[in-house]
Design an enzyme around this catalytic site. Sequence first.
Site, PDB file in Angstrom:
ATOM      1  N   HIS A 197     -25.679 -66.537   8.595  1.00 61.56           N
ATOM      2  CA  HIS A 197     -25.881 -67.975   7.551  1.00 61.56           C
ATOM      3  C   HIS A 197     -25.028 -68.743   6.777  1.00 61.56           C
ATOM      4  O   HIS A 197     -25.767 -68.641   5.991  1.00 61.56           O
ATOM      5  CB  HIS A 197     -26.877 -66.283   6.453  1.00 61.56           C
ATOM      6  CG  HIS A 197     -27.646 -66.100   6.349  1.00 61.56           C
ATOM      7  ND1 HIS A 197     -28.247 -64.649   5.753  1.00 61.56           N
ATOM      8  CD2 HIS A 197     -28.801 -65.599   7.852  1.00 61.56           C
ATOM      9  CE1 HIS A 197     -29.108 -64.321   5.907  1.00 61.56           C
ATOM     10  NE2 HIS A 197     -29.799 -64.824   7.493  1.00 61.56           N
ATOM     11  N   PRO A 198     -24.965 -69.175   8.121  1.00 56.46           N
ATOM     12  CA  PRO A 198     -24.047 -70.525   7.966  1.00 56.46           C
ATOM     13  C   PRO A 198     -24.076 -72.093   7.189  1.00 56.46           C
ATOM     14  O   PRO A 198     -25.495 -71.924   7.044  1.00 56.46           O
ATOM     15  CB  PRO A 198     -22.499 -70.702   8.544  1.00 56.46           C
ATOM     16  CG  PRO A 198     -23.579 -70.918   9.698  1.00 56.46           C
ATOM     17  CD  PRO A 198     -24.696 -69.458   9.928  1.00 56.46           C
TER      18      PRO A 198
END
Length: 538
Positions: free
Chosen positions: A474-475
Amino acid sequence: MTEASSLGTYDYVIVGGGTAGCLLANRLSADPDISVLLLEAGGKDDYLWIHIPVGYLYCMGNPRTDWCFKTEAEAGLGGRAINYPRGKVLGGCSSINGMIYMRGQARDYDQWRQLGNQGWGWDDVLPFFRQHEDYVHGADDLHGAGGEWRIDRQRLHWPILDTIRDAAVAAGMPRVTDFNRGDNHGVAYFHVTQRGGIRVNTAKAFLKPVRNRRNLHIVSGAQAKRVLIENGRAGGVEARVNGTDQVARARGEVILSAGAIGSPHLLELSGIGQPERLRALGIDIVHALSGVGENLQDHLQLRLIYKIRNALTLNTLGANLWGKARIGLEYLWRRSGPMSMAPSQLGAFAKSDPSLETPDLEYHIQPLSLDRFGEPLHPFPAVTMSVCNLRPESRGSVHATSAQFGESPAIRPNYLSTARDKLVAASAIRLTRRIMQTAPMQPHAPEEFMPGPSFQSDEELATAAGQIGTTIFHPVGTAKMGSDDKAVVDDRLRVHGIEGLRVIDASIMPTITSGNTNAPTLMIAEKGGAMVRADRRA
């Protein structure tokens, strides 16, 4: 450049045919008077394992569909460098992700608005979530129906997951049916982006129905090298297309939708970023913007594994040829069962501290266990209670390592770098132990396998978290929206100081959302596309 090296001139050039880029290409090309070019570095989404849900196991780490990035060595993870999958194919990460539909919490977006980003509160963004939804239970005041993006029930059932749901309720979490109504506190099965047991990616949902539009041009195998900046304005993109350098010109705007890793990297290659960093790489400075590549946020998942008894898990079902044949036949005939599984089926949102206003922990619960993705399942029945801190304080970075576009950037998530993040990790492990000690779990005699019961103090549990922690993919945040000195785009997603250049993808999030990030990225694209069209008319 000669004419042969030209890709042509368009009103809008979109870099990145992933989650955001596919939706943007659809929305902008809906006007026949607007010409749109979509550039995607990867290939077409015609790989079988993209579409079979369990195929994420064969897409992550596969250069056909994944950039195959790795982080730098992470001090918070005991010096480990970890794999960092990012989609490199039409559909981007929506072609290889976990298919979980999760908006986050209303407070996430209200916080964005409170940071000065007008028009980004929960009430502001909700219509943009609803606009493309095709929700399995139909339209209501919070969900849409009839849109391109199918949100479905999971097509499988595991009794052990029902038991864990009961255990979570016994530990104090409410039982709910929908995590996407603004407050996701509780336990339920995740909704997934599938249709009839087959993955829905953004290429299939948004590009395929409109690919024959005369004003939409899609070029795969096209990796952007730099944005061409002329007199303070983005005039086009230089790209390597199937081995040759070509230039696409933009009459209107260049839009970067290359994601939280690709977009800041391309900005730096184009001379936009921290001057001292760019000079050291031999990149000519076009515009100083100190926030480019900073503010990286990600959810660190702690994959807690418990051996169990008296229950069927995928470890045991898939341990022999008959079990594997049964799995294959069930999917072939009914599009259900383990091959239709998202990586996580049961979800739960909880508070690491009862005094918190909203949950700060998310569980991804699976009837299986393995050392890491891509490796064999364990030879004993087990479940995985993966838990992550939804609002980490740790901030990392993504930066170019070379002036050459083909060199991977340095990715430094900086996990567990604050005392608060370490404390939340310790609290998450303790909460998981309490869930496993509730009455509903006792017939299954849960035994902690990872990290193991020897870790007890806050310090020991923080160390354990660093030993078992890994990305949950989930960057966000590396070209953040705002008006402070670290902001990269304004609240209309225009790059500060450069005309005709926007970033529309997960990198613009000022703070990470409290859940999985694919649905928020689609919302950003929907809202961003509306802004582009409105500004064109102005």
